[in-house]
Scaffold this motif. Structure first.
Motif, PDB file in Angstrom:
ATOM      1  N   GLY A 102       5.918  -5.129 -14.973  1.00 62.07           N
ATOM      2  CA  GLY A 102       5.262  -4.182 -15.851  1.00 62.07           C
ATOM      3  C   GLY A 102       6.158  -3.751 -16.992  1.00 62.07           C
TER       4      GLY A 102
ATOM      5  N   HIS B 226       2.455   1.778  -3.483  1.00 58.76           N
ATOM      6  CA  HIS B 226       1.463   2.327  -4.420  1.00 58.76           C
ATOM      7  C   HIS B 226       1.323   3.835  -4.204  1.00 58.76           C
TER       8      HIS B 226
ATOM      9  N   GLU C  66       2.491   6.701  -7.001  1.00 64.48           N
ATOM     10  CA  GLU C  66       1.487   7.647  -7.487  1.00 64.48           C
ATOM     11  C   GLU C  66       1.908   9.091  -7.239  1.00 64.48           C
TER      12      GLU C  66
ATOM     13  N   ARG D 207       5.058   6.268 -14.143  1.00 58.79           N
ATOM     14  CA  ARG D 207       3.622   6.089 -14.368  1.00 58.79           C
ATOM     15  C   ARG D 207       3.196   4.881 -13.556  1.00 58.79           C
ATOM     16  N   ALA D 208       2.605   5.156 -12.414  1.00 55.97           N
ATOM     17  CA  ALA D 208       2.313   4.107 -11.443  1.00 55.97           C
ATOM     18  C   ALA D 208       1.413   3.021 -12.009  1.00 55.97           C
ATOM     19  N   GLU D 209       0.501   3.401 -12.908  1.00 51.12           N
ATOM     20  CA  GLU D 209      -0.452   2.426 -13.433  1.00 51.12           C
ATOM     21  C   GLU D 209       0.213   1.363 -14.306  1.00 51.12           C
ATOM     22  N   GLN D 210       1.451   1.587 -14.736  1.00 49.07           N
ATOM     23  CA  GLN D 210       2.152   0.631 -15.586  1.00 49.07           C
ATOM     24  C   GLN D 210       3.065  -0.304 -14.791  1.00 49.07           C
TER      25      GLN D 210
ATOM     26  N   GLY E 143       3.594  -3.098 -11.764  1.00 46.61           N
ATOM     27  CA  GLY E 143       2.998  -4.071 -10.860  1.00 46.61           C
ATOM     28  C   GLY E 143       3.848  -4.256  -9.616  1.00 46.61           C
TER      29      GLY E 143
ATOM     30  N   GLU F 295       0.825  -1.209   0.000  1.00 47.72           N
ATOM     31  CA  GLU F 295       0.000   0.000   0.000  1.00 47.72           C
ATOM     32  C   GLU F 295       0.863   1.265   0.000  1.00 47.72           C
TER      33      GLU F 295
END
Length: 245
Positions: free
Chosen positions: A213, A186, A190, A196-199, A201, A183
Protein backbone atom coordinates in the motif's frame (compact mmCIF):
# COMPACT_ATOMS: atom_id res chain seq x y z
CA UNK A 1 23.19 -27.23 18.37
CA UNK A 2 25.68 -24.65 17.16
CA UNK A 3 27.85 -22.62 19.54
CA UNK A 4 26.05 -19.57 20.86
CA UNK A 5 28.69 -17.18 19.50
CA UNK A 6 28.28 -18.69 16.01
CA UNK A 7 24.50 -18.31 16.22
CA UNK A 8 24.93 -14.73 17.42
CA UNK A 9 27.08 -13.80 14.41
CA UNK A 10 24.61 -15.36 11.98
CA UNK A 11 21.63 -13.69 13.66
CA UNK A 12 23.20 -10.23 13.69
CA UNK A 13 24.34 -10.52 10.06
CA UNK A 14 20.80 -11.36 8.96
CA UNK A 15 19.32 -8.70 11.23
CA UNK A 16 21.45 -5.96 9.68
CA UNK A 17 20.37 -7.05 6.19
CA UNK A 18 16.67 -7.05 7.12
CA UNK A 19 16.27 -4.07 9.43
CA UNK A 20 16.69 -0.34 9.00
CA UNK A 21 17.71 -0.13 12.68
CA UNK A 22 21.17 -0.78 14.06
CA UNK A 23 21.80 -2.21 17.52
CA UNK A 24 25.25 -0.83 18.27
CA UNK A 25 23.85 1.11 21.24
CA UNK A 26 21.90 -1.86 22.62
CA UNK A 27 23.21 -4.91 24.43
CA UNK A 28 21.94 -8.21 22.99
CA UNK A 29 23.35 -11.64 23.86
CA UNK A 30 22.63 -15.26 23.00
CA UNK A 31 23.71 -17.97 25.41
CA UNK A 32 23.34 -21.73 25.35
CA UNK A 33 22.35 -23.90 28.29
CA UNK A 34 20.27 -27.00 29.08
CA UNK A 35 19.77 -27.67 25.39
CA UNK A 36 18.20 -24.26 24.71
CA UNK A 37 19.25 -20.86 23.40
CA UNK A 38 18.37 -17.79 25.45
CA UNK A 39 18.31 -14.44 23.68
CA UNK A 40 18.44 -11.56 26.14
CA UNK A 41 19.08 -7.85 26.38
CA UNK A 42 17.32 -4.60 25.51
CA UNK A 43 16.12 -3.46 22.09
CA UNK A 44 14.48 -0.25 20.81
CA UNK A 45 11.15 -1.67 19.63
CA UNK A 46 8.92 -4.72 19.20
CA UNK A 47 9.99 -5.32 15.59
CA UNK A 48 13.63 -5.70 16.65
CA UNK A 49 12.66 -8.04 19.47
CA UNK A 50 10.50 -10.33 17.34
CA UNK A 51 12.94 -10.34 14.41
CA UNK A 52 15.86 -11.33 16.67
CA UNK A 53 13.87 -14.17 18.24
CA UNK A 54 12.78 -15.44 14.81
CA UNK A 55 16.35 -15.35 13.48
CA UNK A 56 17.64 -17.16 16.57
CA UNK A 57 15.13 -19.95 15.91
CA UNK A 58 16.17 -20.03 12.27
CA UNK A 59 19.87 -20.47 13.06
CA UNK A 60 19.46 -22.53 16.24
CA UNK A 61 19.32 -25.97 14.58
CA UNK A 62 15.96 -26.70 16.16
CA UNK A 63 16.98 -25.86 19.73
CA UNK A 64 14.26 -24.30 21.92
CA UNK A 65 14.57 -20.51 22.13
CA UNK A 66 13.90 -18.64 25.37
CA UNK A 67 12.96 -15.01 24.77
CA UNK A 68 14.23 -12.66 27.48
CA UNK A 69 14.55 -9.58 25.32
CA UNK A 70 12.97 -6.42 26.66
CA UNK A 71 11.90 -3.30 24.80
CA UNK A 72 13.45 -0.09 26.14
CA UNK A 73 11.03 2.13 28.09
CA UNK A 74 11.79 5.84 27.83
CA UNK A 75 10.85 7.15 30.28
CA UNK A 76 10.55 4.14 32.61
CA UNK A 77 7.09 3.45 34.05
CA UNK A 78 6.37 1.80 37.39
CA UNK A 79 4.55 -1.53 37.44
CA UNK A 80 1.49 -0.13 39.21
CA UNK A 81 1.07 2.71 36.72
CA UNK A 82 1.60 0.37 33.77
CA UNK A 83 -0.95 -2.12 35.13
CA UNK A 84 -3.51 0.67 35.59
CA UNK A 85 -3.04 1.95 32.05
CA UNK A 86 -3.28 -1.52 30.49
CA UNK A 87 -6.51 -2.23 32.37
CA UNK A 88 -7.95 1.14 31.39
CA UNK A 89 -7.16 0.54 27.73
CA UNK A 90 -8.82 -2.88 27.83
CA UNK A 91 -11.92 -1.47 29.52
CA UNK A 92 -12.19 1.34 26.95
CA UNK A 93 -11.90 -0.99 23.95
CA UNK A 94 -15.22 -1.61 22.21
CA UNK A 95 -14.27 -5.21 21.42
CA UNK A 96 -13.96 -5.98 25.16
CA UNK A 97 -17.00 -4.04 26.38
CA UNK A 98 -18.61 -7.23 27.74
CA UNK A 99 -15.40 -8.72 29.09
CA UNK A 100 -14.64 -9.02 32.82
CA UNK A 101 -11.42 -7.13 33.61
CA UNK A 102 -9.34 -7.72 36.73
CA UNK A 103 -5.81 -7.08 37.99
CA UNK A 104 -3.46 -9.14 40.14
CA UNK A 105 -1.98 -6.79 42.76
CA UNK A 106 0.47 -8.19 45.33
CA UNK A 107 -1.09 -11.62 44.95
CA UNK A 108 -4.64 -10.35 45.40
CA UNK A 109 -7.27 -10.21 42.65
CA UNK A 110 -8.80 -6.77 42.13
CA UNK A 111 -12.05 -6.92 40.14
CA UNK A 112 -12.18 -3.76 38.03
CA UNK A 113 -15.26 -4.58 35.97
CA UNK A 114 -17.73 -7.42 36.37
CA UNK A 115 -17.50 -10.63 38.38
CA UNK A 116 -16.22 -14.12 37.72
CA UNK A 117 -19.82 -15.34 37.79
CA UNK A 118 -20.65 -12.98 34.92
CA UNK A 119 -17.72 -14.30 32.89
CA UNK A 120 -19.02 -17.85 33.26
CA UNK A 121 -22.75 -17.17 32.93
CA UNK A 122 -22.60 -14.79 29.98
CA UNK A 123 -19.61 -16.29 28.18
CA UNK A 124 -18.15 -12.83 27.75
CA UNK A 125 -14.66 -13.79 28.83
CA UNK A 126 -12.29 -12.56 31.50
CA UNK A 127 -8.86 -10.94 31.30
CA UNK A 128 -6.51 -10.83 34.28
CA UNK A 129 -3.58 -8.39 34.09
CA UNK A 130 -0.32 -8.86 36.00
CA UNK A 131 2.74 -6.64 35.65
CA UNK A 132 6.24 -7.35 36.93
CA UNK A 133 9.38 -5.54 35.85
CA UNK A 134 7.55 -3.86 32.99
CA UNK A 135 6.38 -7.23 31.63
CA UNK A 136 2.60 -7.49 31.16
CA UNK A 137 1.09 -10.96 31.55
CA UNK A 138 -2.46 -11.58 30.33
CA UNK A 139 -4.36 -14.66 31.51
CA UNK A 140 -7.97 -15.78 31.21
CA UNK A 141 -10.33 -16.47 28.34
CA UNK A 142 -11.67 -14.45 25.41
CA UNK A 143 -14.20 -15.27 22.70
CA UNK A 144 -11.84 -15.63 19.72
CA UNK A 145 -8.21 -15.79 18.61
CA UNK A 146 -8.60 -12.31 17.11
CA UNK A 147 -9.65 -10.97 20.50
CA UNK A 148 -6.66 -12.72 22.08
CA UNK A 149 -4.30 -11.01 19.66
CA UNK A 150 -6.03 -7.64 20.04
CA UNK A 151 -5.70 -7.79 23.84
CA UNK A 152 -1.96 -8.37 23.50
CA UNK A 153 -1.71 -5.49 21.07
CA UNK A 154 -3.52 -3.11 23.41
CA UNK A 155 -1.01 -3.96 26.12
CA UNK A 156 1.89 -3.29 23.76
CA UNK A 157 0.44 0.12 22.89
CA UNK A 158 0.73 1.33 26.49
CA UNK A 159 3.85 3.42 27.05
CA UNK A 160 6.39 1.73 29.29
CA UNK A 161 5.44 -1.83 28.35
CA UNK A 162 8.67 -3.85 27.94
CA UNK A 163 7.16 -7.20 26.99
CA UNK A 164 3.81 -8.97 26.78
CA UNK A 165 3.23 -12.58 27.79
CA UNK A 166 -0.14 -13.45 26.28
CA UNK A 167 -1.53 -16.58 27.96
CA UNK A 168 -5.16 -15.87 27.04
CA UNK A 169 -7.16 -18.80 25.68
CA UNK A 170 -9.92 -18.54 23.10
CA UNK A 171 -13.16 -20.27 24.01
CA UNK A 172 -14.34 -22.15 22.12
CA UNK A 173 -11.00 -23.28 20.75
CA UNK A 174 -10.31 -22.19 17.15
CA UNK A 175 -7.98 -23.39 14.43
CA UNK A 176 -5.25 -20.85 13.80
CA UNK A 177 -3.93 -20.11 10.34
CA UNK A 178 -3.22 -17.49 7.70
CA UNK A 179 -6.84 -16.36 7.40
CA UNK A 180 -7.12 -15.88 11.16
CA UNK A 181 -3.85 -13.90 11.27
CA UNK A 182 -5.06 -11.67 8.44
CA UNK A 183 -8.39 -11.08 10.16
CA UNK A 184 -6.66 -10.19 13.43
CA UNK A 185 -4.30 -7.74 11.74
CA UNK A 186 -7.21 -6.01 9.97
CA UNK A 187 -8.88 -5.65 13.37
CA UNK A 188 -5.70 -4.27 14.94
CA UNK A 189 -4.96 -1.75 12.18
CA UNK A 190 -8.54 -0.48 12.29
CA UNK A 191 -8.16 0.05 16.03
CA UNK A 192 -4.85 1.91 15.72
CA UNK A 193 -5.45 5.67 15.28
CA UNK A 194 -1.86 6.14 14.07
CA UNK A 195 -2.48 4.34 10.76
CA UNK A 196 -5.12 4.46 8.02
CA UNK A 197 -6.07 0.83 7.70
CA UNK A 198 -7.84 1.28 4.36
CA UNK A 199 -4.53 2.25 2.71
CA UNK A 200 -2.65 -0.86 3.83
CA UNK A 201 -2.81 -4.22 2.08
CA UNK A 202 -2.28 -7.47 4.00
CA UNK A 203 -1.16 -10.81 2.58
CA UNK A 204 -0.45 -13.76 4.87
CA UNK A 205 1.13 -16.97 3.61
CA UNK A 206 2.56 -19.68 5.86
CA UNK A 207 2.31 -17.26 8.82
CA UNK A 208 4.46 -14.69 7.00
CA UNK A 209 2.85 -11.23 6.78
CA UNK A 210 3.52 -8.98 3.80
CA UNK A 211 2.31 -5.38 4.03
CA UNK A 212 1.69 -3.25 0.95
CA UNK A 213 0.00 0.00 0.00
CA UNK A 214 0.89 3.70 0.20
CA UNK A 215 0.88 5.90 3.30
CA UNK A 216 1.72 9.51 4.05
CA UNK A 217 4.74 9.11 6.34
CA UNK A 218 7.54 6.73 7.30
CA UNK A 219 6.18 6.79 10.85
CA UNK A 220 2.85 5.37 9.66
CA UNK A 221 4.60 2.64 7.67
CA UNK A 222 6.73 1.66 10.65
CA UNK A 223 3.74 1.67 12.99
CA UNK A 224 1.86 -0.73 10.72
CA UNK A 225 4.94 -2.98 10.73
CA UNK A 226 5.17 -2.80 14.53
CA UNK A 227 1.51 -3.82 14.78
CA UNK A 228 2.11 -6.80 12.51
CA UNK A 229 5.12 -8.00 14.52
CA UNK A 230 3.03 -7.87 17.71
CA UNK A 231 0.87 -10.73 16.38
CA UNK A 232 3.68 -13.24 17.06
CA UNK A 233 3.68 -14.66 13.55
CA UNK A 234 6.36 -17.30 13.17
CA UNK A 235 6.96 -16.45 9.51
CA UNK A 236 7.92 -12.84 10.18
CA UNK A 237 6.88 -9.55 8.59
CA UNK A 238 7.87 -8.00 5.25
CA UNK A 239 7.11 -4.29 4.84
CA UNK A 240 6.52 -3.24 1.23
CA UNK A 241 4.48 -0.15 2.14
CA UNK A 242 5.44 2.87 0.03
CA UNK A 243 5.61 6.38 1.44
CA UNK A 244 4.07 9.09 -0.75
CA UNK A 245 6.11 12.11 -1.72
Amino acid sequence: MQRSDTVMKQVMADFERESHLKLQHHSVHIRAGDGALTVEGEVPDIACKKRLVRLTRLHGDGAPVIDQLRVAANPPVGDGELRTHVCERLMQAVDFRNCVICARVKGQLDMLRGTMDQAGDEGSGVIEVTVEGGVVTLTGQVISLSHRRLAGMLAWWVGGCRDVVNLLESMPAEWDGDEEISEALHLVLEADPRVRAEQIGIDVRNSRITLSGRVATKAESRQAEQDAWCLDCTGGVVNHIEVRG
